[in-house]
Design an enzyme around this catalytic site. Structure first.
Site, PDB file in Angstrom:
ATOM      1  N   HIS A 142       9.040 -20.699 -25.091  1.00  0.00           N
ATOM      2  CA  HIS A 142       8.494 -19.854 -24.539  1.00  0.00           C
ATOM      3  C   HIS A 142       7.701 -20.573 -23.039  1.00  0.00           C
ATOM      4  CE1 HIS A 142       9.141 -15.892 -26.438  1.00  0.00           C
ATOM      5  NE2 HIS A 142       9.102 -16.912 -27.387  1.00  0.00           N
ATOM      6  N   ASP A 185       9.812 -21.677 -20.458  1.00  0.00           N
ATOM      7  CA  ASP A 185      10.740 -21.657 -19.269  1.00  0.00           C
ATOM      8  C   ASP A 185      10.511 -20.893 -18.331  1.00  0.00           C
ATOM      9  OD1 ASP A 185      11.787 -19.742 -21.115  1.00  0.00           O
ATOM     10  OD2 ASP A 185      13.687 -20.385 -20.899  1.00  0.00           O
ATOM     11  N   GLY A 229      18.764 -16.512 -32.511  1.00  0.00           N
ATOM     12  CA  GLY A 229      17.898 -17.319 -31.700  1.00  0.00           C
ATOM     13  C   GLY A 229      18.638 -18.637 -31.398  1.00  0.00           C
ATOM     14  N   SER A 274      21.065 -18.464 -29.023  1.00  0.00           N
ATOM     15  CA  SER A 274      21.869 -18.240 -27.858  1.00  0.00           C
ATOM     16  C   SER A 274      23.267 -17.767 -27.756  1.00  0.00           C
ATOM     17  CB  SER A 274      21.640 -19.353 -26.841  1.00  0.00           C
ATOM     18  OG  SER A 274      20.385 -19.572 -26.673  1.00  0.00           O
ATOM     19  N   SER A 275      23.677 -16.854 -28.847  1.00  0.00           N
ATOM     20  CA  SER A 275      25.138 -16.509 -28.671  1.00  0.00           C
ATOM     21  C   SER A 275      25.200 -15.710 -27.224  1.00  0.00           C
ATOM     22  CB  SER A 275      25.342 -15.688 -29.811  1.00  0.00           C
ATOM     23  OG  SER A 275      24.342 -14.547 -30.118  1.00  0.00           O
ATOM     24  N   SER A 276      24.209 -15.075 -26.849  1.00  0.00           N
ATOM     25  CA  SER A 276      24.339 -14.307 -25.505  1.00  0.00           C
ATOM     26  C   SER A 276      24.604 -15.209 -24.373  1.00  0.00           C
ATOM     27  CB  SER A 276      23.248 -13.321 -25.466  1.00  0.00           C
ATOM     28  OG  SER A 276      22.196 -14.088 -25.420  1.00  0.00           O
ATOM     29  N   GLU A 298      21.810 -11.830 -17.189  1.00  0.00           N
ATOM     30  CA  GLU A 298      20.754 -11.327 -18.311  1.00  0.00           C
ATOM     31  C   GLU A 298      19.555 -10.623 -17.737  1.00  0.00           C
ATOM     32  OE1 GLU A 298      21.395 -13.287 -21.663  1.00  0.00           O
ATOM     33  OE2 GLU A 298      19.620 -12.032 -22.585  1.00  0.00           O
ATOM     34  N   ASP A 333      18.348 -21.604 -21.612  1.00  0.00           N
ATOM     35  CA  ASP A 333      19.700 -21.464 -22.439  1.00  0.00           C
ATOM     36  C   ASP A 333      20.703 -21.872 -21.631  1.00  0.00           C
ATOM     37  OD1 ASP A 333      17.613 -20.471 -24.365  1.00  0.00           O
ATOM     38  OD2 ASP A 333      18.452 -18.267 -24.125  1.00  0.00           O
ATOM     39  N   TYR A 357       9.554  -9.580 -26.352  1.00  0.00           N
ATOM     40  CA  TYR A 357       9.742 -10.885 -25.465  1.00  0.00           C
ATOM     41  C   TYR A 357       9.271 -10.550 -24.133  1.00  0.00           C
ATOM     42  CZ  TYR A 357      12.095 -14.729 -22.970  1.00  0.00           C
ATOM     43  OH  TYR A 357      12.399 -15.953 -22.486  1.00  0.00           O
TER      44      TYR A 357
HETATM   45  C1  GLA Z   1      14.827 -17.167 -25.512  1.00  0.00           C
HETATM   46  C2  GLA Z   1      14.840 -17.090 -24.000  1.00  0.00           C
HETATM   47  C3  GLA Z   1      14.743 -18.414 -23.440  1.00  0.00           C
HETATM   48  C4  GLA Z   1      13.484 -18.811 -23.991  1.00  0.00           C
HETATM   49  C5  GLA Z   1      13.182 -18.688 -25.330  1.00  0.00           C
HETATM   50  C6  GLA Z   1      11.826 -19.059 -25.747  1.00  0.00           C
HETATM   51  O1  GLA Z   1      15.632 -17.951 -26.002  1.00  0.00           O
HETATM   52  O2  GLA Z   1      16.473 -16.683 -23.645  1.00  0.00           O
HETATM   53  O3  GLA Z   1      14.770 -18.428 -21.960  1.00  0.00           O
HETATM   54  O4  GLA Z   1      12.383 -18.186 -23.067  1.00  0.00           O
HETATM   55  O5  GLA Z   1      13.336 -17.333 -25.687  1.00  0.00           O
HETATM   56  O6  GLA Z   1      11.478 -20.368 -25.685  1.00  0.00           O
END
Ligand code: GLA
Length: 388
Positions: free
Chosen positions: A36, A38, A125, A127-129, A162, A174, A224
């Protein structure tokens, strides 16, 4: 699924076996530390992993783009003139957002037959998207010979897709990890300047184990976005003393002196997490460069504590899996990874206890939560590429 099976599935859907599709692959990612931070212009330390998304793509003879997937029932056929509208099923919106970005940049595309197949657990969590977005952006660039687009442009346009099309205000981590990842290296990225270094992961004698809590991340996107908004409130309060545009601009020492500007205790804790986490990333990079694995593990632990107590994005399942992991001798660090609210943990575990770890942590976790965790040994891998 191997490449032959992927081709068979492609031809089952789209026919014409003479005209072969090209094949692209984008990995998923695991974030080692820097959570959290970025979207706050801070530091992150992710790496690409061996799991990812395959895309088989072939130019179509009409102006229609067809989306199918081995992972989801829902498929879509959309004519090029209608590409700027969302559909009511989530996964197609990720590649659609990329087509929309190409249109906004006036980069022409033709009709395509697209077939996706991924082995990243969804909503975990990892990052499949972003993996779907990046594989689409990279493949379209190659197919349309859009040589003006460099990797950094693909990363940025995937993030915009996104943010604007899917509607999640995520940061750039990601896509960056998926675009710039390098085998056996973590990416140390400054999300404000986008300067980065590939840091060799010298984890001799240790493995990185991803633990999937299998807790559904309900409402994760809205929570988020709520955190993103809370950080903006913190910036507004701190700016009364010192003009800043992102929390990443101030050090922990500076924050310590001016934190009372944030009246709301909850918002102050949110800021404390972000600013202390930035420092932990810097310390982590220094510890990895020195080969000090124990220090790195301790920083991972401290990161989890802050995400639990200050940022409040962990929850019972993530906290339980982390706590059970840490009870095992030979685990030097364990934390949640990704956005949180469910999803995965990452643990640094001595090689000689990996099996014991998976068995014990899994058993205790199941007893306490009623859920079965899945474990994967992360192999740190290269970013997006074409399979020739
Ligand atoms: C998700 C978001 C990222 C980042 C993380 C938390 O993966 O896509 O950009 O903010 O949460 O670190």
């Amino acid at each position: 699924m191997n490449l032959i099976q992927l081709h068979e599935q492609f031809f089952e859907r789209y026919g014409n076996q003479e005209d072969k599709p090209r094949v692209f692959f984008a990995p998923g990612r695991v974030n080692l530390i820097g959570e959290h931070t970025d979207y706050n212009g801070g530091f992150v330390l992710p790496c690409a992993i061996q799991y990812g998304t395959y895309l088989l793509i072939r130019a179509a003879t009409d102006n229609v783009v067809r989306f199918t997937s081995a992972n989801f029932e829902f498929s879509s056929e959309i004519s090029l003139s209608n590409m700027n509208q969302k559909v009511d099923r989530q996964w197609v919106n990720y590649p659609l957002g990329i087509f929309d970005q190409f249109a906004q940049l006036n980069i022409p595309v033709c009709g395509f037959d697209l077939f996706y197949s991924g082995d990243i657990p969804n909503s975990a969590g990892l990052s499949s998207s972003a993996s779907i977005e990046m594989v689409t952006a990279y493949a379209l660039t190659v197919m349309m010979n859009a040589t003006q687009l460099e990797m950094i442009d693909l990363i940025k346009l995937s993030q915009r897709a996104e943010n604007e099309f899917v509607g999640v205000n995520c940061g750039i981590m990601d896509m960056f990890a998926i675009g710039m990842g390098k085998k056996d290296h973590a990416l140390f990225l400054n999300c404000h300047t986008l300067e980065y270094k590939q840091v060799a992961l010298l984890l001799e004698g240790f493995s990185l184990i991803i633990g999937n809590t299998n807790k559904q991340r309900g409402l994760a996107d809205s929570k988020y976005n709520e955190r993103v908004a809370e950080c903006q409130l913190a910036v507004a309060s701190l700016s009364q003393r010192q003009e800043i545009s992102k929390l990443g601009e101030i050090s922990f020492m500076q924050f310590y002196k001016i934190q009372e500007e944030i009246q709301d205790e909850l918002i102050r804790r949110r800021a404390r997490h972000v600013i202390s986490e930035n420092q932990r990333v810097l310390n982590s990079v220094a510890s990895l460069l020195k080969g000090d694995i124990l220090l790195f593990g301790a920083l991972m632990n401290a990161s989890h504590e802050s995400l639990r107590d200050n940022y409040e994005v962990t929850g019972f399942e993530l906290d339980t899996l982390v706590a059970e992991a840490r009870k095992i001798n030979g685990v030097v660090g364990s934390r949640m990874t990704g956005a949180g609210f469910g999803g995965c943990t990452v643990s640094l575990v001595r090689n000689n206890i990996v099996e014991e770890f998976i068995e014990k942590a899994g058993k205790e976790y199941q007893m306490k939560t009623g859920l079965k965790a899945d474990f994967y040994i992360a192999e740190v891998s290269d970013g997006v590429y074409e399979i020739k």
